[in-house]
Design an enzyme around this catalytic site. Structure first.
Site, mmCIF file in Angstrom:
data_model
loop_
_atom_site.group_PDB
_atom_site.id
_atom_site.type_symbol
_atom_site.label_atom_id
_atom_site.label_comp_id
_atom_site.label_asym_id
_atom_site.label_seq_id
_atom_site.Cartn_x
_atom_site.Cartn_y
_atom_site.Cartn_z
ATOM 1 N N HIS A 11 -2.169 -72.675 -18.367
ATOM 2 C CA HIS A 11 -1.026 -71.845 -18.794
ATOM 3 C C HIS A 11 -0.300 -71.275 -17.579
ATOM 4 O O HIS A 11 -0.669 -70.221 -17.051
ATOM 5 C CB HIS A 11 -1.522 -70.713 -19.693
ATOM 6 C CG HIS A 11 -0.426 -69.977 -20.403
ATOM 7 N ND1 HIS A 11 -0.576 -69.496 -21.686
ATOM 8 C CD2 HIS A 11 0.823 -69.619 -20.021
ATOM 9 C CE1 HIS A 11 0.548 -68.886 -22.061
ATOM 10 N NE2 HIS A 11 1.402 -68.930 -21.048
ATOM 11 N N ARG A 66 9.033 -72.492 -13.891
ATOM 12 C CA ARG A 66 10.452 -72.076 -13.850
ATOM 13 C C ARG A 66 11.450 -73.169 -13.507
ATOM 14 O O ARG A 66 12.648 -72.892 -13.432
ATOM 15 C CB ARG A 66 10.652 -70.908 -12.873
ATOM 16 C CG ARG A 66 9.759 -69.693 -13.112
ATOM 17 C CD ARG A 66 9.984 -69.077 -14.458
ATOM 18 N NE ARG A 66 9.321 -67.777 -14.596
ATOM 19 C CZ ARG A 66 8.814 -67.323 -15.727
ATOM 20 N NH1 ARG A 66 8.871 -68.057 -16.831
ATOM 21 N NH2 ARG A 66 8.243 -66.143 -15.784
ATOM 22 N N ASP A 118 5.661 -71.172 -26.077
ATOM 23 C CA ASP A 118 5.198 -69.964 -25.399
ATOM 24 C C ASP A 118 6.356 -69.064 -25.002
ATOM 25 O O ASP A 118 7.352 -69.519 -24.452
ATOM 26 C CB ASP A 118 4.393 -70.328 -24.150
ATOM 27 C CG ASP A 118 3.805 -69.091 -23.505
ATOM 28 O OD1 ASP A 118 3.177 -68.304 -24.232
ATOM 29 O OD2 ASP A 118 3.998 -68.894 -22.300
ATOM 30 N N HIS A 176 1.750 -68.685 -28.695
ATOM 31 C CA HIS A 176 1.923 -67.349 -28.139
ATOM 32 C C HIS A 176 1.974 -66.431 -29.362
ATOM 33 O O HIS A 176 2.969 -66.421 -30.085
ATOM 34 C CB HIS A 176 3.219 -67.327 -27.322
ATOM 35 C CG HIS A 176 3.742 -65.978 -26.969
ATOM 36 N ND1 HIS A 176 3.936 -65.586 -25.662
ATOM 37 C CD2 HIS A 176 4.151 -64.929 -27.728
ATOM 38 C CE1 HIS A 176 4.429 -64.353 -25.636
ATOM 39 N NE2 HIS A 176 4.576 -63.937 -26.880
ATOM 40 N N HIS A 187 -3.409 -66.604 -24.187
ATOM 41 C CA HIS A 187 -3.574 -65.227 -23.678
ATOM 42 C C HIS A 187 -3.996 -64.214 -24.744
ATOM 43 O O HIS A 187 -3.293 -63.245 -25.018
ATOM 44 C CB HIS A 187 -2.313 -64.762 -22.940
ATOM 45 C CG HIS A 187 -0.992 -65.084 -23.601
ATOM 46 N ND1 HIS A 187 -0.718 -64.815 -24.914
ATOM 47 C CD2 HIS A 187 0.129 -65.642 -23.093
ATOM 48 C CE1 HIS A 187 0.520 -65.202 -25.189
ATOM 49 N NE2 HIS A 187 1.048 -65.715 -24.095
ATOM 50 N N ASP A 206 -1.475 -67.536 -17.102
ATOM 51 C CA ASP A 206 -0.128 -67.159 -17.548
ATOM 52 C C ASP A 206 0.720 -66.729 -16.341
ATOM 53 O O ASP A 206 1.501 -65.774 -16.421
ATOM 54 C CB ASP A 206 -0.172 -66.052 -18.610
ATOM 55 C CG ASP A 206 1.170 -65.860 -19.313
ATOM 56 O OD1 ASP A 206 2.090 -66.686 -19.113
ATOM 57 O OD2 ASP A 206 1.309 -64.880 -20.066
ATOM 58 N N GLY A 242 5.786 -60.354 -17.497
ATOM 59 C CA GLY A 242 5.001 -61.386 -16.832
ATOM 60 C C GLY A 242 4.679 -61.062 -15.389
ATOM 61 O O GLY A 242 5.442 -60.378 -14.701
HETATM 62 ZN ZN ZN Z 1 2.977 -66.343 -23.786
#
Ligand code: ZN
Length: 426
Positions: A61, A65, A153, A180, A233, A306, A325
């Site tokens: 995970h 970008r 996600d 998610h 997560h 994540d 994040g």
């Molecule tokens: Zn997520």
């Protein structure tokens, strides 16, 4: 022929229940042999004395970008951060621009990774077009192109009818579906976990129930459809209990936890510091304990970071405006050693399995073991060397970590991908 011999390491391979000091020989990118005193004529030698030699770590995970948000991270910088964190394989989430909802984007990611990434990169495809939650994405053709799972996600599929159809399709393609888990109507407007701390700080809360109701819905639909369902997560005690319930019924349900969710509670936040802002939010100490317990007793299968880079100017705004994040790749092994292994909650072989064979099995990757003939992906780490995390020296393009300045005991020493040493602790 290229040959690399790792000398005198403590080789721990959970799949083969191996834990012994030996040499490991790699030839032409493949594990050739594990034995005492392997000859080194003509070979590159790595002295692994006092170090753990494990199958290459897999982070299922990660947000890279690219395409679209290259100012935060690229496939190149993110995968270098992975190598520096001891990871040999990473799976990238589809919430790029454009979203990875078609084979064109999947091919683009794989091609960029082939050119620029020192580690293996496995794309995860979107569940719905644009991750908008309405129409299914081109899932079958993305599978042909190389995705290893599907997920929206960051933008959970709110419509139960849509997720049911996605699950049916994923089941027929034998693709895992990663959710998610967040009911957006319950979490709307929230910036941190809803509780005493959010009240104290005057910030809007995200209730535990926003996660729990989604996990409950999905487990019932997973039973209906037979899909291999994976909770991303996981952060709340109820959600962990529900995954345990699903497993007790024999459903193919799995879960991952991030280091920050078994390390930090909402009360540990530096107030209004956006390096503590993520989804799901840091919850209460009882949830943190439940996540650690879930990892220890096998309810939670894997550790995933994540890794979610955001550049400084985005994270420097007031807390409510900041994106969610934090970085994760370079601190995952250190945090896991500190909070699971050194604390006595989880044994070494079990900890390694959470980073190797378990994510490999969830995603059907032919990796996660050092058995002779396997791809020579190896993570070498130490249990006790002291080092301090300096986020300003991170290989990532972004700097959003709450662990800057943290003193670690144990962490990655070298990362080997396909028989090549792609990173070494310096
Ligand atoms: Zn997520």
């Amino acid at each position: 022929m290229s040959r690399l011999v790792l000398k005198n390491g403590r080789i721990v391979d959970p799949v083969r229940q191996m834990d012994r000091v030996a040499d490991l020989a790699i030839e032409d990118g493949v594990v050739r042999e594990i034995a005492p005193a392997i000859g080194t004529t003509g070979a590159e030698v790595f002295d692994a004395s006092g170090l753990i030699v494990a199958p290459g770590f897999i982070d299922m995970h990660v947000h890279l970008r690219e395409p679209g948000f290259e100012y935060s991270e690229t496939i190149e910088t993110g995968s270098h951060a992975a190598a520096a964190g001891g990871f040999t394989s990473i799976c990238c989430m589809p919430n790029t621009q454009p979203v990875n909802d078609s084979p064109t984007v999947t091919h683009y990611i794989l091609e960029r990774a082939r050119q620029k990434a020192p580690v293996n990169v496995y794309p995860i495809g979107a569940i719905t077009k644009g991750s908008a939650g309405e129409e299914l994405a081109s899932i079958a053709s993305m599978k042909k192109a190389g995705i290893v799972a599907i997920s929206d996600d960051g933008r959970p599929v709110m419509n139960a009818r849509v997720i049911r159809r996605a699950m049916q399709l994923a089941a027929s393609l034998n693709l895992p579906l990663i959710e998610h888990c967040e009911d957006l109507n319950l979490s709307a407007g929230g910036d941190m976990h809803e509780g005493l701390q959010s009240t104290r700080l005057g910030l809007r809360g995200i209730p535990r129930a926003s996660e729990d109701v989604m996990v409950a819905r999905d487990i019932l639909l997973a039973e209906l459809t037979g899909v291999r369902y994976h909770v991303a997560h996981i952060s709340s005690k109820n959600a962990v209990d529900m995954v345990a319930y699903a497993k007790s019924k024999g459903l193919p349900v799995t879960a991952e936890a991030t280091p920050h969710h078994f390390v930090l509670a909402d009360a540990d936040m530096a107030p209004y510091d956006s390096n503590y802002k993520m989804k799901p939010p840091l919850r209460e100490s009882q949830d943190v304990a439940a996540v650690a317990r879930g990892l220890a007793n096998g309810t939670i299968d894997a550790i995933a970071t994540d890794h979610a880079p955001h550049p400084g100017d985005e994270k420097m705004q007031e807390f409510e405006r900041c994106p969610f994040g934090i970085l994760g790749l370079e601190t995952a092994i250190g945090l896991s050693l500190e909070h699971l292994y050194h604390s006595g909650k989880v044994g070494l072989s079990q900890l390694i399995s959470m980073f190797t064979v378990r994510p490999a099995r969830i995603l059907s990757l032919e990796r996660g073991t050092l058995a002779p003939g396997s791809p020579a992906d190896v993570t070498i780490f130490s249990l006790d060397h002291e080092w301090t995390y300096d986020v300003n020296r991170s290989a990532s393009k972004s700097r959003n970590s709450p662990f800057h300045g943290h003193l670690f005991r144990g962490g990655p020493i070298a990362t080997i991908v396909g028989g090549q040493i792609v990173w070494r602790f310096a």
